[in-house]
Design an enzyme around this catalytic site. Structure first.
Site, PDB file in Angstrom:
ATOM      1  N   LYS A   1       2.942   9.232   8.608  1.00  0.00           N
ATOM      2  CA  LYS A   1       2.083   8.925   9.766  1.00  0.00           C
ATOM      3  C   LYS A   1       2.538   9.468  11.131  1.00  0.00           C
ATOM      4  CE  LYS A   1      -0.857   5.445   7.880  1.00  0.00           C
ATOM      5  NZ  LYS A   1      -0.492   4.888   6.581  1.00  0.00           N
TER       6      LYS A   1
ATOM      7  N   ASP B   1       9.211   2.517   1.463  1.00  0.00           N
ATOM      8  CA  ASP B   1       8.074   3.269   1.986  1.00  0.00           C
ATOM      9  C   ASP B   1       7.962   2.927   3.474  1.00  0.00           C
ATOM     10  OD1 ASP B   1       5.598   4.128   2.851  1.00  0.00           O
ATOM     11  OD2 ASP B   1       4.527   3.502   1.046  1.00  0.00           O
TER      12      ASP B   1
ATOM     13  N   PHE C   1       0.865  -1.182   0.000  1.00  0.00           N
ATOM     14  CA  PHE C   1       0.000   0.000   0.000  1.00  0.00           C
ATOM     15  C   PHE C   1       0.895   1.223   0.000  1.00  0.00           C
ATOM     16  CE2 PHE C   1      -2.285   3.492   1.978  1.00  0.00           C
ATOM     17  CZ  PHE C   1      -3.454   3.499   1.245  1.00  0.00           C
TER      18      PHE C   1
HETATM   19  C1  LIG Z   1      -0.751   5.213   5.228  1.00  0.00           C
HETATM   20  C2  LIG Z   1       0.261   4.826   4.225  1.00  0.00           C
HETATM   21  C3  LIG Z   1       0.486   5.610   3.076  1.00  0.00           C
HETATM   22  C4  LIG Z   1      -0.367   6.799   2.726  1.00  0.00           C
HETATM   23  O1  LIG Z   1      -0.232   7.837   3.648  1.00  0.00           O
HETATM   24  P1  LIG Z   1      -1.334   9.020   3.615  1.00  0.00           P
HETATM   25  O2  LIG Z   1      -0.805   9.966   4.645  1.00  0.00           O
HETATM   26  O3  LIG Z   1      -2.647   8.425   3.951  1.00  0.00           O
HETATM   27  O4  LIG Z   1      -1.303   9.581   2.256  1.00  0.00           O
HETATM   28  C5  LIG Z   1       1.517   5.240   2.230  1.00  0.00           C
HETATM   29  N1  LIG Z   1       2.271   4.160   2.481  1.00  0.00           N
HETATM   30  C6  LIG Z   1       2.093   3.393   3.571  1.00  0.00           C
HETATM   31  C7  LIG Z   1       2.991   2.248   3.811  1.00  0.00           C
HETATM   32  C8  LIG Z   1       1.066   3.691   4.463  1.00  0.00           C
HETATM   33  O5  LIG Z   1       0.858   2.896   5.515  1.00  0.00           O
END
Ligand SMILES: *Cc1c(COP(=O)(O)O)cnc(C)c1O
Length: 400
Positions: A253, A224, A139
């Protein structure tokens, strides 16, 4: 306002992307607790999906935000910003990166990472290196490019055609990566521990193999760490578990402890590809967001929260493994630090989540067979014992 009036307003005016939400409205929080409109207290084991790393209303974070807001909130990045420069310094001094750029969210930070990887090769004159390989079940966010990067059909399908040139391969399958990389590949983008699909871990062997592949083929490695970074897994950055460094990585986050901020970090040789005008953001790196980030980093680094995440993670996993021995309905307990999942043999995760909610414990669920636990990093053994007792009670109902 009463809950039913808020729900009515929401149904009438808010876009329905969350469907029927859990029927509660919180008014305030402190530490790992939240209170609803009627004054009931809850235990937060989801932390705003890995956002509230310091718990709710941490005094140092509140103070930093209040003091900065009283001075000024926004100032364009057309001017030098002290808080921005200092937060960049803290992140660089504590990571493998040399340079930072601030965004407002995880998806935006990832967009920056994708742009940086592409422009890096463009500026080398390699016009055809633009493909990015990601992992299935990953994700990466909700913008068009980041859902294209996301390896889950459910997020992509309603929005096709998507941004082209993203290809997903199975996790922990090095052969699949070797088969997929070609002369068009510019980067491999990986969540070291996949969050949204239910806490799926990459192996050390795999990550070392990926790094080697990237070095051999001259392609960039992007991590990420939007969810798994910043102490969540018991190390400040998840890549530290593997003895492997990415060329680019992203955070968001937990970085503002609840205040929106994302970050794109890179080694110098890649970061140099961005020059004047190649990227930007109106709000990114504003004084208030960066003041929040500085307070979060201060607490993470100086109040022992990373060590606590490791210790409490081990304690939590031991207790959950005891439950797994007791209840056949638990298929697997997995995770690292305080990024934890309990997978069931049946589609009961939503129900278990709701039963925990009735007992005022907040957890998440994925695909109805995985329970997701992401408590604030300030959690202690007593808090965990409470959650375990609730799970014990709830799971007893599934024992036959
Ligand atoms: C939550 C998340 C995102 C997206 O972050 P947003 O602040 O909602 O745009 C991207 N990558 C990972 C791994 C995430 O958990």
């Amino acid at each position: 306002m009463k809950l039913k009036d808020i729900i009515e307003l929401d149904k009438k005016y808010y876009m329905n992307t969350f469907g029927d939400r859990t029927p509660v409205c919180f008014t305030h929080g402190k530490g790992i607790n939240l209170w609803d409109l009627d004054g009931n207290m809850y235990y937060d084991f989801l932390a705003g999906i890995a956002v509230n790393a310091l718990g709710h209303s941490h005094p140092k974070l509140v103070k930093a935000i209040q003091e900065q807001a009283a001075k000024f909130i926004h100032c364009s990045s057309l001017y030098y910003i002290e808080q921005q420069a200092r937060l960049a310094q803290v992140l660089v001094e504590n990571s493998c990166a040399d340079k930072v750029f601030f965004a407002n969210s995880g998806a935006e930070a990832n967009e920056g990472a994708i742009k940086l990887a592409r422009i890096y090769f463009k500026k080398k004159g390699l016009e055809n290196k633009f493909d990015i390989i990601t992992l299935e079940k990953s994700f990466h966010g909700r913008t068009l490019a980041t859902i294209a990067a996301t390896g889950q059909e459910k997020y992509k399908k309603p929005f096709s055609p998507l941004t082209p040139r993203f290809i997903s391969v199975p996790i922990n399958d090095l052969d699949a990566l070797y088969r997929t990389v070609n002369e068009n590949t510019c980067a491999i983008m990986i969540e070291p521990i996949q969050g949204e699909s239910g806490v799926n871990l990459t192996t050390v062997e795999y990550m070392r193999g990926v790094r080697k592949l990237c070095d051999e083929k001259g392609i960039l490695l992007i991590f990420d760490e939007v969810q798994c970074g910043l102490g969540r897994t018991g190390k400040l950055f998840a890549y530290q578990h593997y003895g492997v460094e990415p060329d680019i990585f992203t955070l968001a986050k937990a970085l503002g402890g609840g205040f929106p901020i994302g970050a794109l970090l890179a080694k110098d040789f890649v970061a140099q590809a961005f020059s004047k005008g190649d990227h930007g953001s109106t709000f990114g790196g504003n004084p208030l967001a960066c003041a929040a980030g500085l307070a979060v980093m201060d607490v993470l680094l100086n109040d022992g929260l990373v060590e606590n995440a490791e210790k409490m993670g081990n304690y939590f996993m031991d207790k959950l493994n005891n439950l797994a021995e007791k209840y056949a309905v638990i298929k697997e307990v997995r995770g690292k630090g305080l990024m934890i999942a309990v997978e069931f043999n049946a589609d009961i995760a939503d129900e278990v989540k709701n039963k925990c909610f009735e007992r005022r414990y907040l957890v998440g669920s994925v695909n109805n067979d995985v329970l997701r636990i992401l408590p604030p990093l300030i959690i202690n053994e007593k808090d965990i014992d409470g959650m375990i007792q609730v799970l014990d009670e709830v799971l007893a109902e599934y024992q036959n």
